[in-house]
Design an enzyme around this catalytic site. Structure first.
Site, mmCIF file in Angstrom:
data_model
loop_
_atom_site.group_PDB
_atom_site.id
_atom_site.type_symbol
_atom_site.label_atom_id
_atom_site.label_comp_id
_atom_site.label_asym_id
_atom_site.label_seq_id
_atom_site.Cartn_x
_atom_site.Cartn_y
_atom_site.Cartn_z
ATOM 1 N N GLU A 112 0.832 -1.206 0.000
ATOM 2 C CA GLU A 112 0.000 0.000 0.000
ATOM 3 C C GLU A 112 0.863 1.250 0.000
ATOM 4 O O GLU A 112 2.033 1.218 0.386
ATOM 5 C CB GLU A 112 -0.884 0.033 1.256
ATOM 6 C CG GLU A 112 -1.832 -1.139 1.396
ATOM 7 C CD GLU A 112 -2.483 -1.145 2.756
ATOM 8 O OE1 GLU A 112 -3.665 -0.765 2.830
ATOM 9 O OE2 GLU A 112 -1.828 -1.519 3.740
ATOM 10 N N LYS A 114 2.174 4.680 1.488
ATOM 11 C CA LYS A 114 2.354 5.233 2.833
ATOM 12 C C LYS A 114 2.140 6.737 2.759
ATOM 13 O O LYS A 114 2.982 7.467 2.239
ATOM 14 C CB LYS A 114 3.746 4.921 3.364
ATOM 15 C CG LYS A 114 3.981 5.395 4.788
ATOM 16 C CD LYS A 114 5.373 5.009 5.262
ATOM 17 C CE LYS A 114 5.584 5.449 6.703
ATOM 18 N NZ LYS A 114 5.561 6.916 6.859
ATOM 19 N N ASP A 116 1.805 10.630 3.875
ATOM 20 C CA ASP A 116 2.567 11.486 4.780
ATOM 21 C C ASP A 116 1.641 12.544 5.360
ATOM 22 O O ASP A 116 1.513 13.658 4.853
ATOM 23 C CB ASP A 116 3.723 12.142 4.018
ATOM 24 C CG ASP A 116 4.755 12.756 4.958
ATOM 25 O OD1 ASP A 116 4.720 12.433 6.156
ATOM 26 O OD2 ASP A 116 5.590 13.545 4.492
ATOM 27 N N TYR A 221 -6.664 2.952 5.982
ATOM 28 C CA TYR A 221 -5.885 1.788 5.545
ATOM 29 C C TYR A 221 -5.915 0.621 6.534
ATOM 30 O O TYR A 221 -5.227 -0.375 6.325
ATOM 31 C CB TYR A 221 -4.425 2.198 5.319
ATOM 32 C CG TYR A 221 -3.809 2.923 6.509
ATOM 33 C CD1 TYR A 221 -3.418 2.260 7.664
ATOM 34 C CD2 TYR A 221 -3.623 4.301 6.468
ATOM 35 C CE1 TYR A 221 -2.873 2.911 8.732
ATOM 36 C CE2 TYR A 221 -3.071 4.986 7.536
ATOM 37 C CZ TYR A 221 -2.696 4.283 8.669
ATOM 38 O OH TYR A 221 -2.164 4.947 9.739
ATOM 39 N N LYS A 309 10.766 3.497 2.869
ATOM 40 C CA LYS A 309 10.789 4.953 2.694
ATOM 41 C C LYS A 309 11.438 5.320 1.361
ATOM 42 O O LYS A 309 12.537 4.862 1.053
ATOM 43 C CB LYS A 309 11.555 5.612 3.854
ATOM 44 C CG LYS A 309 10.967 5.359 5.241
ATOM 45 C CD LYS A 309 9.630 6.016 5.431
ATOM 46 C CE LYS A 309 9.734 7.482 5.684
ATOM 47 N NZ LYS A 309 10.212 7.865 7.013
ATOM 48 N N CYS A 403 28.460 44.027 -8.865
ATOM 49 C CA CYS A 403 28.445 42.690 -9.473
ATOM 50 C C CYS A 403 29.554 41.834 -8.864
ATOM 51 O O CYS A 403 30.712 42.278 -8.796
ATOM 52 C CB CYS A 403 28.636 42.805 -10.984
ATOM 53 S SG CYS A 403 28.852 41.207 -11.807
ATOM 54 N N CYS A 406 32.277 41.248 -11.997
ATOM 55 C CA CYS A 406 33.060 42.324 -12.629
ATOM 56 C C CYS A 406 33.094 43.619 -11.816
ATOM 57 O O CYS A 406 33.691 44.611 -12.258
ATOM 58 C CB CYS A 406 32.526 42.597 -14.033
ATOM 59 S SG CYS A 406 30.844 43.301 -14.039
ATOM 60 N N CYS A 421 23.447 43.144 -13.287
ATOM 61 C CA CYS A 421 24.709 43.737 -13.699
ATOM 62 C C CYS A 421 24.485 44.338 -15.089
ATOM 63 O O CYS A 421 24.122 43.610 -16.024
ATOM 64 C CB CYS A 421 25.817 42.682 -13.757
ATOM 65 S SG CYS A 421 27.345 43.318 -14.478
ATOM 66 N N CYS A 426 30.220 41.479 -19.114
ATOM 67 C CA CYS A 426 30.478 40.791 -17.837
ATOM 68 C C CYS A 426 30.721 39.304 -18.094
ATOM 69 O O CYS A 426 29.890 38.636 -18.726
ATOM 70 C CB CYS A 426 29.286 40.965 -16.897
ATOM 71 S SG CYS A 426 29.422 39.994 -15.375
#
Length: 669
Positions: A112, A114, A116, A221, A309, A403, A406, A421, A426
């Site tokens: 089945e 699982k 969460d 379940y 898991k 920047c 540069c 920039c 650059c």
């Protein structure tokens, strides 16, 4: 060692109690599990330090003193499941079952999903819901009956007048979770880290109206004392729950050995991404209920079941620093440098922080413990910081004024959150342009990743996108590079050569015109037929193309007025790059039978590839959607249709048609 074990117990208890009290996690599940495994191993190695109050012996919350709800003792304890993380653990579980049931033949296992969420036990008397209790510490839980009555999917009256107890999981659907966090953002409230925390926090609200507003859901379940209701196997008990009108996931597969189980676990590991609720693994149970008593339980877990898991989608780690990087458009974005951690099956050391406003909003600092996850299963991003774990050594992050590549002073357009920039030359921008040009959605030059781009720039082999097609002149130098060699160089140069036949729309996309992605590049290519025609178009001409707005039109017009861009295009042309395609005349409006309609398909199609059916829909005036929603008009169903079909059926507003019916509408039959 005794002191370390006691400290580890206290740490785990602290994390557990915080979650059950505040519905928020201080650390990720994977980190919590790691600490629990470490404690268990130490207690086995040093049995003299064992304790009945250890988290390895206690289920769930260890402190219910601060609960706002009435405490209730479970008629039967709600045990937790032992966790497994790999195929070997599953095989070991199967072998233990066989060993303990040596006289039994043909043992079957129920597999089945699982979920969460938040574990829950519900009691019905004569078919009517009378009580709902959270797991709590496994022996005592919280009475949340009033709140549960607000969850529409939980039946208040069963289809038969029976008295029973069922167990399941309260979840917040992913779609509802995203809506909730969006509303919280707009209201300036802190967002939930994940749907599980949101579900737990919602269910524990004292105002039950909030439960209905947020749209909690629940799946069940387990039927307590199932054999009392004429069922012999767990899978039969799930069918019985569904018959009573109780919602289940619909997934309870009966399998015979570890190889079958592993195969189906791999299937659901991929399939779970299409579900509207979070699943963090699969549950394997011995199917025949009579055998459960023979196998028995530990103080915490049953020996007849185990949880597998999936690789973690969300983990916790520490921010070691922040790097500001420059993209192809000059946009400067922050990237978190992290303590390395495993996430969704890969090792992660960096994660996106998006922009400085996000850093401020989430109050993220260097030294913080943070939750990270993969956005759309691709890019790691920082979700939130855990302020409760700060010790005062954390450092506030400052936004750069120049920047980082540069040193040019940064600029911010009015009303924009991003800094940029402005320097056209650059090096950071040039590197970004090159990485984008070779990427999959653009020229798709296999093997030409960001690391190779970086190396080619450092060596001076390339300075712009045209130079990529000159790399064949550096073959001998390339072969001398570390981790390259003759075969790797051959593959790279062949991939570069093959990219010359890339279709016109992909080449347009690769040029990196601001606001133009693969979809809008396709519109421009279809409307223009070749790049010379596109370069001649005025802003007014461009806005006449369906799907091209004012901002996009201006960006395209400006791009082709830049002398440097024109020079690069000329260079690409000289290398034989494709800059034209046949202009496809649009069908007359009366033949565009799908105008205003939206489509989605699921399953395997016999007569179309994925791209072909999308093109057919668009040609006939329709629009392709990426998911089932209330905005969807048609779902085209092929063989082995998945969860999209089920969701469309539940909505009841979507017209479900076969591939053959679709072809009839298109006039292809």
């Amino acid at each position: 060692m005794k002191k370390y074990i006691e400290e580890l117990r206290e740490k785990i208890k602290k994390y557990s109690d915080y979650y059950y009290t505040n519905s928020e996690s201080l650390i990720s599940d994977v980190e919590f599990d790691r600490l629990l495994v470490e404690l268990k191993e130490l207690e086995e190695k040093y049995p003299e330090y064992k304790s009945v109050e250890s988290p390895t012996e206690v289920v769930g919350a260890t402190n219910l003193r601060d609960t706002k709800f009435q405490k209730v003792t479970h008629k039967k304890p709600m045990l937790s499941l032992s966790n497994s993380y790999n195929e070997g653990d599953i095989s070991d579980f199967i072998e233990r079952v066989k060993k303990n049931l040596a006289e039994e033949k043909g043992i079957e296992y129920a597999l089945e999903l699982k979920l969460d969420g938040l574990s829950l036990s519900i009691q019905y008397e004569n078919g009517r819901l009378v009580r709902a209790v959270t797991r709590g510490d496994g022996a005592i839980g919280e009475d949340v009956t009033e709140n549960i009555l607000e969850i529409e999917s939980i039946p208040k009256v069963l289809k038969e007048s029976v008295s029973l107890e069922i167990r399941g999981e309260v979840v917040l659907p992913i779609s509802k979770f995203e809506e909730l966090n969006k509303r919280r953002l707009e209201a300036g409230e802190e967002v939930f880290a994940n749907p599980r925390n949101a579900a737990s926090g919602t269910l524990r609200q004292l105002d039950s109206k909030i439960i209905k507003e947020r749209g909690l859901d629940a799946y069940f379940y387990f039927l307590v004392d199932a054999q009392n209701y004429g069922v012999k196997t767990h899978s039969e008990s799930i069918d019985y729950l569904a018959k009573l009108g109780i919602k289940t996931t619909g997934v309870c597969e009966v399998l015979k050995d570890s190889s079958e189980l592993i195969k189906r676990i791999e299937y659901w590991g991929e399939k779970r991404e299409s579900l509207d609720y979070e699943t963090d693994g699969m549950v394997i149970k011995v199917n025949e209920i009579e055998l459960w008593e023979k196998l028995g339980n530990t103080t915490k877990s049953p020996r007849w079941a185990i949880a597998f898991k999936f690789p973690a989608k969300q983990v916790t780690t520490k921010i070691l620093g922040v790097t500001w990087q420059v993209g192809r458009t000059g946009k400067i974005t922050p990237v978190a440098e992290l303590e390395e951690v495993e996430l969704s099956g890969s090792r992660v050391k960096r994660a996106s922080l998006h922009n400085y406003q996000e850093i401020e909003r989430k109050d993220i600092r260097v030294g913080d413990s943070v939750f990270i996850e993969k956005a759309a299963e691709i890019i790691p991003q920082v979700v939130k910081s855990v302020r409760e774990l700060r010790d005062g050594s954390e450092m506030i992050i400052s936004e750069p004024t120049t920047c980082p590549i540069c040193n040019t002073p940064v600029e911010r357009e009015s009303g924009q959150v991003d800094i940029k920039c402005p320097n056209l030359t650059c090096p950071g921008k040039i590197e970004g342009e090159l990485i984008y040009f070779v990427s999959r959605d653009a020229m798709n030059i296999a093997g030409f990743g960001s690391k190779i781009v970086e190396n080619m720039l450092k060596l001076g082999f390339i300075q712009n996108i045209v130079d990529i097609y000159e790399l064949k002149n550096h073959r001998e130098d390339l072969e001398k590079l570390e981790k390259m060699g003759k075969k790797s160089v051959d593959n790279l140069l062949n991939a570069i050569e093959n990219s010359k036949t890339r279709e016109y729309s992909k080449v347009l996309c690769a040029l990196g015109i601001p606001f133009i992605g693969k979809t809008s590049a396709k519109l421009l290519a279809q409307a223009s037929g070749n790049i010379d025609r596109l370069m001649e178009m005025s802003v007014e001409d461009l806005t006449q193309i369906e799907g091209v707005g004012d901002k996009m039109a201006q960006a395209v017009y400006d791009f082709f007025r830049d002398e440097e861009k024109i020079r690069l295009i000329a260079g690409l042309k000289s290398h034989g790059i494709c800059f034209e395609q046949e202009v496809v005349e649009e069908l007359p409006q009366e033949e565009r039978v799908f105008t205003g309609k939206t489509f989605l398909f699921t399953g395997t199609l016999k007569n179309f590839t994925r791209n072909e059916i999308k093109e057919e829909i668009e040609k006939l005036g329709g629009k392709n959607l990426s998911a089932v929603s209330k905005n969807l008009d048609y779902l085209i169903v092929g063989e082995k249709a998945g969860s999209k079909l089920k969701k469309a059926q539940e909505l009841g507003t979507v017209k479900i048609i076969s591939e053959e019916e679709f072809m009839e509408i298109c006039g292809k039959k």
